[in-house]
Design a protein around this motif. Structure first.
Motif, PDB file in Angstrom:
ATOM      1  N   ARG A 124       5.638 -11.037  34.391  1.00  0.00           N
ATOM      2  CA  ARG A 124       4.618 -12.092  34.435  1.00  0.00           C
ATOM      3  C   ARG A 124       3.622 -11.991  33.271  1.00  0.00           C
ATOM      4  N   GLY A 125       3.377 -13.144  32.659  1.00  0.00           N
ATOM      5  CA  GLY A 125       2.362 -13.241  31.630  1.00  0.00           C
ATOM      6  C   GLY A 125       2.697 -12.615  30.303  1.00  0.00           C
ATOM      7  N   ALA A 126       3.926 -12.158  30.103  1.00  0.00           N
ATOM      8  CA  ALA A 126       4.287 -11.543  28.810  1.00  0.00           C
ATOM      9  C   ALA A 126       4.471 -12.618  27.741  1.00  0.00           C
ATOM     10  N   LEU A 127       4.269 -12.229  26.482  1.00  0.00           N
ATOM     11  CA  LEU A 127       4.381 -13.134  25.346  1.00  0.00           C
ATOM     12  C   LEU A 127       5.417 -12.589  24.366  1.00  0.00           C
ATOM     13  N   ILE A 128       6.314 -13.467  23.900  1.00  0.00           N
ATOM     14  CA  ILE A 128       7.314 -13.087  22.915  1.00  0.00           C
ATOM     15  C   ILE A 128       7.242 -14.094  21.774  1.00  0.00           C
ATOM     16  N   GLY A 129       7.042 -13.606  20.567  1.00  0.00           N
ATOM     17  CA  GLY A 129       6.845 -14.470  19.412  1.00  0.00           C
ATOM     18  C   GLY A 129       8.138 -15.058  18.868  1.00  0.00           C
ATOM     19  N   HIS A 130       8.005 -15.835  17.808  1.00  0.00           N
ATOM     20  CA  HIS A 130       9.126 -16.538  17.196  1.00  0.00           C
ATOM     21  C   HIS A 130      10.051 -15.582  16.445  1.00  0.00           C
ATOM     22  N   GLY A 135      17.381  -7.139  23.033  1.00  0.00           N
ATOM     23  CA  GLY A 135      18.712  -6.748  23.480  1.00  0.00           C
ATOM     24  C   GLY A 135      18.871  -6.740  24.988  1.00  0.00           C
ATOM     25  N   SER A 136      20.102  -6.682  25.425  1.00  0.00           N
ATOM     26  CA  SER A 136      20.444  -6.712  26.851  1.00  0.00           C
ATOM     27  C   SER A 136      19.843  -5.522  27.597  1.00  0.00           C
ATOM     28  N   PHE A 137      19.528  -5.762  28.872  1.00  0.00           N
ATOM     29  CA  PHE A 137      19.016  -4.751  29.798  1.00  0.00           C
ATOM     30  C   PHE A 137      17.664  -4.185  29.381  1.00  0.00           C
ATOM     31  N   THR A 138      16.932  -4.937  28.594  1.00  0.00           N
ATOM     32  CA  THR A 138      15.565  -4.546  28.234  1.00  0.00           C
ATOM     33  C   THR A 138      14.591  -5.114  29.251  1.00  0.00           C
ATOM     34  N   THR A 139      13.500  -4.402  29.495  1.00  0.00           N
ATOM     35  CA  THR A 139      12.432  -4.851  30.383  1.00  0.00           C
ATOM     36  C   THR A 139      11.143  -4.986  29.583  1.00  0.00           C
ATOM     37  N   ILE A 140      10.513  -6.148  29.688  1.00  0.00           N
ATOM     38  CA  ILE A 140       9.218  -6.408  29.070  1.00  0.00           C
ATOM     39  C   ILE A 140       8.190  -6.495  30.194  1.00  0.00           C
ATOM     40  N   GLY A 141       7.210  -5.595  30.210  1.00  0.00           N
ATOM     41  CA  GLY A 141       6.269  -5.482  31.314  1.00  0.00           C
ATOM     42  C   GLY A 141       5.228  -6.590  31.344  1.00  0.00           C
ATOM     43  N   PRO A 142       4.500  -6.686  32.451  1.00  0.00           N
ATOM     44  CA  PRO A 142       3.473  -7.718  32.600  1.00  0.00           C
ATOM     45  C   PRO A 142       2.437  -7.658  31.476  1.00  0.00           C
ATOM     46  N   GLY A 143       2.148  -8.816  30.882  1.00  0.00           N
ATOM     47  CA  GLY A 143       1.100  -8.901  29.880  1.00  0.00           C
ATOM     48  C   GLY A 143       1.428  -8.302  28.539  1.00  0.00           C
TER      49      GLY A 143
END
Length: 220
Positions: free
Chosen positions: A137-143, A148-156
């Motif tokens: 929730r609330g994570a940001l990913i730029g242009h 890669g596969s099976f990666t986790t991006i945490g909240p915020g």
């Protein structure tokens, strides 16, 4: 690719029965085109005698008959979810892709199967996500960023543009990755860390600026 809101309802089984599985269940209920149909357990057969969140719990070996008209999502937040995903695929299950209605994903950014894009996420143009990526929730990913596969991006977490995030990487809550940075396969970025230079594979970094605290790791 983005889910087509006009397609028939997909019945979804969530792999896992712990607390993050309940979070994914909540997202499924709020996402048009998806319908929660139960959970799948692969460690404790006795749990299949119970229900979770008013839904049945199926043992992994009993999923073959469901594969024809159900899809799966992995409700395990760690990068080691590959084992459960592979077991489900071996039993014939294919995978849904979830984009919460409050998320914004550029139409130029493809998503692999099994991705979970949570509430409030923003993913910019010309990026790409592999299979079974969790963006919390609330994570940001730029242009122009590749994840890669099976990666986790945490909240915020905030990953800037032109970054390359490897497979099986764990980027913890509120971490920042600056423009053009590469994070190698299997690495871990600690909560609140600010990554200002490339991180080698299988390395844990923490702090501001981020520094190496552990090597020879395999995700989290």
């Amino acid at each position: 690719m983005q889910p087509d809101r006009g397609v028939a309802i997909q019945k979804v089984l969530i792999l896992g029965t712990r607390v993050f599985a309940e979070e994914v269940a909540d997202l499924v209920r709020e996402t048009p085109g998806l319908e929660l149909a139960g959970f799948v357990e692969n460690l404790e057969p006795d749990r299949c005698r119970e229900q979770l969140d008013s839904q049945p719990i199926y043992w992994i070996d009993d999923c073959r008959p469901l594969a024809a008209d159900h899809r799966a999502l992995c409700g395990i937040g760690t990068t080691h979810r590959r084992r459960f995903v592979d077991a489900a695929a071996e039993r014939g299950l294919s995978f849904a892709t979830l984009v919460h209605p409050t998320a914004r994903v550029s139409l130029t950014t493809p998503l692999g199967s099994g991705c979970i894009i949570s509430a409030g996420v923003m993913i910019a143009a010309k990026s790409s996500l592999g299979e079974h990526v969790i963006v919390n929730r609330g994570a940001l990913i730029g242009h122009h960023t590749t994840i890669g596969s099976f990666t986790t991006i945490g909240p915020g977490a905030n990953i800037a543009g032109r970054c390359r995030i490897g497979q099986g990487v764990y980027v913890a809550m509120s971490a920042v990755v600056i423009d053009g940075t590469t994070i190698g396969d299997g690495s871990v970025v600690g909560a609140g860390a600010v990554v200002t230079k490339d991180v080698p594979p299988h390395t844990q970094v923490m702090g501001v600026p981020a520094r190496i605290v552990k090597e020879n790791i395999e995700g989290r």
